[in-house]
Design a protein around this motif. Sequence first.
Motif, mmCIF file in Angstrom:
data_model
loop_
_atom_site.group_PDB
_atom_site.id
_atom_site.type_symbol
_atom_site.label_atom_id
_atom_site.label_comp_id
_atom_site.label_asym_id
_atom_site.label_seq_id
_atom_site.Cartn_x
_atom_site.Cartn_y
_atom_site.Cartn_z
ATOM 1 N N ARG A 130 -2.540 0.447 -6.087
ATOM 2 C CA ARG A 130 -3.261 -0.827 -6.051
ATOM 3 C C ARG A 130 -2.324 -2.024 -6.115
ATOM 4 O O ARG A 130 -2.711 -3.141 -5.786
ATOM 5 C CB ARG A 130 -4.311 -0.874 -7.163
ATOM 6 C CG ARG A 130 -3.810 -1.097 -8.559
ATOM 7 C CD ARG A 130 -4.994 -1.135 -9.523
ATOM 8 N NE ARG A 130 -4.601 -1.430 -10.873
ATOM 9 C CZ ARG A 130 -5.048 -0.771 -11.931
ATOM 10 N NH1 ARG A 130 -5.921 0.223 -11.796
ATOM 11 N NH2 ARG A 130 -4.658 -1.117 -13.145
ATOM 12 N N HIS A 131 -1.078 -1.789 -6.507
ATOM 13 C CA HIS A 131 -0.071 -2.846 -6.487
ATOM 14 C C HIS A 131 0.778 -2.790 -5.215
ATOM 15 O O HIS A 131 1.777 -3.508 -5.113
ATOM 16 C CB HIS A 131 0.832 -2.745 -7.716
ATOM 17 C CG HIS A 131 0.187 -3.219 -8.986
ATOM 18 N ND1 HIS A 131 0.132 -4.550 -9.343
ATOM 19 C CD2 HIS A 131 -0.452 -2.534 -9.971
ATOM 20 C CE1 HIS A 131 -0.486 -4.665 -10.503
ATOM 21 N NE2 HIS A 131 -0.861 -3.461 -10.909
ATOM 22 N N GLY A 132 0.380 -1.955 -4.245
ATOM 23 C CA GLY A 132 1.071 -1.921 -2.970
ATOM 24 C C GLY A 132 2.238 -0.969 -2.893
ATOM 25 O O GLY A 132 3.033 -1.048 -1.953
ATOM 26 N N PHE A 133 2.342 -0.045 -3.855
ATOM 27 C CA PHE A 133 3.407 0.956 -3.825
ATOM 28 C C PHE A 133 2.888 2.271 -3.237
ATOM 29 O O PHE A 133 1.804 2.735 -3.583
ATOM 30 C CB PHE A 133 3.970 1.209 -5.231
ATOM 31 C CG PHE A 133 5.160 0.363 -5.572
ATOM 32 C CD1 PHE A 133 6.383 0.944 -5.881
ATOM 33 C CD2 PHE A 133 5.072 -1.025 -5.578
ATOM 34 C CE1 PHE A 133 7.490 0.172 -6.198
ATOM 35 C CE2 PHE A 133 6.169 -1.816 -5.896
ATOM 36 C CZ PHE A 133 7.388 -1.218 -6.207
ATOM 37 N N TYR A 134 3.664 2.827 -2.338
ATOM 38 C CA TYR A 134 3.332 4.057 -1.614
ATOM 39 C C TYR A 134 3.816 5.254 -2.425
ATOM 40 O O TYR A 134 4.931 5.260 -2.964
ATOM 41 C CB TYR A 134 4.025 4.009 -0.255
ATOM 42 C CG TYR A 134 3.755 5.152 0.684
ATOM 43 C CD1 TYR A 134 2.767 5.047 1.661
ATOM 44 C CD2 TYR A 134 4.512 6.312 0.637
ATOM 45 C CE1 TYR A 134 2.532 6.086 2.555
ATOM 46 C CE2 TYR A 134 4.280 7.360 1.523
ATOM 47 C CZ TYR A 134 3.296 7.240 2.477
ATOM 48 O OH TYR A 134 3.075 8.262 3.366
ATOM 49 N N TRP A 135 2.988 6.307 -2.497
ATOM 50 C CA TRP A 135 3.312 7.501 -3.292
ATOM 51 C C TRP A 135 3.960 8.558 -2.397
ATOM 52 O O TRP A 135 3.399 8.947 -1.364
ATOM 53 C CB TRP A 135 2.042 8.051 -3.927
ATOM 54 C CG TRP A 135 2.268 9.148 -4.931
ATOM 55 C CD1 TRP A 135 3.417 9.418 -5.620
ATOM 56 C CD2 TRP A 135 1.304 10.098 -5.387
ATOM 57 N NE1 TRP A 135 3.241 10.471 -6.478
ATOM 58 C CE2 TRP A 135 1.939 10.914 -6.352
ATOM 59 C CE3 TRP A 135 -0.039 10.333 -5.067
ATOM 60 C CZ2 TRP A 135 1.281 11.959 -6.985
ATOM 61 C CZ3 TRP A 135 -0.695 11.367 -5.704
ATOM 62 C CH2 TRP A 135 -0.050 12.171 -6.655
ATOM 63 N N GLY A 136 5.124 9.043 -2.812
ATOM 64 C CA GLY A 136 5.866 10.030 -2.038
ATOM 65 C C GLY A 136 5.235 11.405 -1.972
ATOM 66 O O GLY A 136 5.760 12.284 -1.273
#
Length: 265
Positions: free
Chosen positions: A153-159
């Motif tokens: 939700r803060h714009g970080f993509y999960w690997g």
Amino acid sequence: MTNWAETITFDAAGLDRHIVNGALRGARNDTNIALIGRPRGTYSSDCQDPEDPDFKALLDTHDFGPFRATGIRPAVRVLQRIVDDIAAEKPAIHVLLRTAGMQCCRLVRGSSTSISNHSWGIAIDIKMGDQLDPPGDNHVQRGLIEIWPIFNRHGFYWGAAFPKEDSMHFEASDGLIRDWAAAGEFGAARQGPKQSISFGDRGPAVTGLQQALNRNLRTPIKEDGIFGKDTRAALVAFQSRMGLPPNGLVTQVVLSRLGILGGSV
């Protein structure tokens, strides 16, 4: 008491790792180079220090509470908000948060062409206490299951969605990098390159391209989701076969000729 470092399968967690990021897309090499710059001139599989003075001026070493890490300033600021939200919503996990590293100039593990986003200090590997989540085993730590939506939700993509699953890895998305650049975080406000698939990219879109190339060519390439030398060579071969400019660029015409509906993957 829950063992937050315990790993379970994604099926057991009720997650399809390939779609967890929704519309978010991992930061692309060409976006980072165009908007942030080049941290150094050459890369290897080993972690090396940045060389470019303009890039080094963007870095900040920060105490996040449960751990310290070095990254570029806008990534550090967003990461602090993420950690604060974890503290408020998942306090039992917050106290366990540690990192296996943030800024580190190197290639993506197993690739000779794709630069890791750790090189730009926009990615971080999260541990539960002193325990890593091993990459590529299609398992995920219980603690990471609880906090990945906060990163998202803060714009970080999960690997977890990478072709080779890497669940401890979180990185600023391509859109977030573009937003920072437009706001002047890296100097004068600028716009990034057109969004497409390009050399050095990785992810489901690249896998789709590789699958389409394999359907159209006799010589198969590895469908590993990494746009490296073999994928570019196959693309050039396909372009030549179709009478298109053999430049290795993924254009709408190329996608159409590959039979990819809608001109995208």
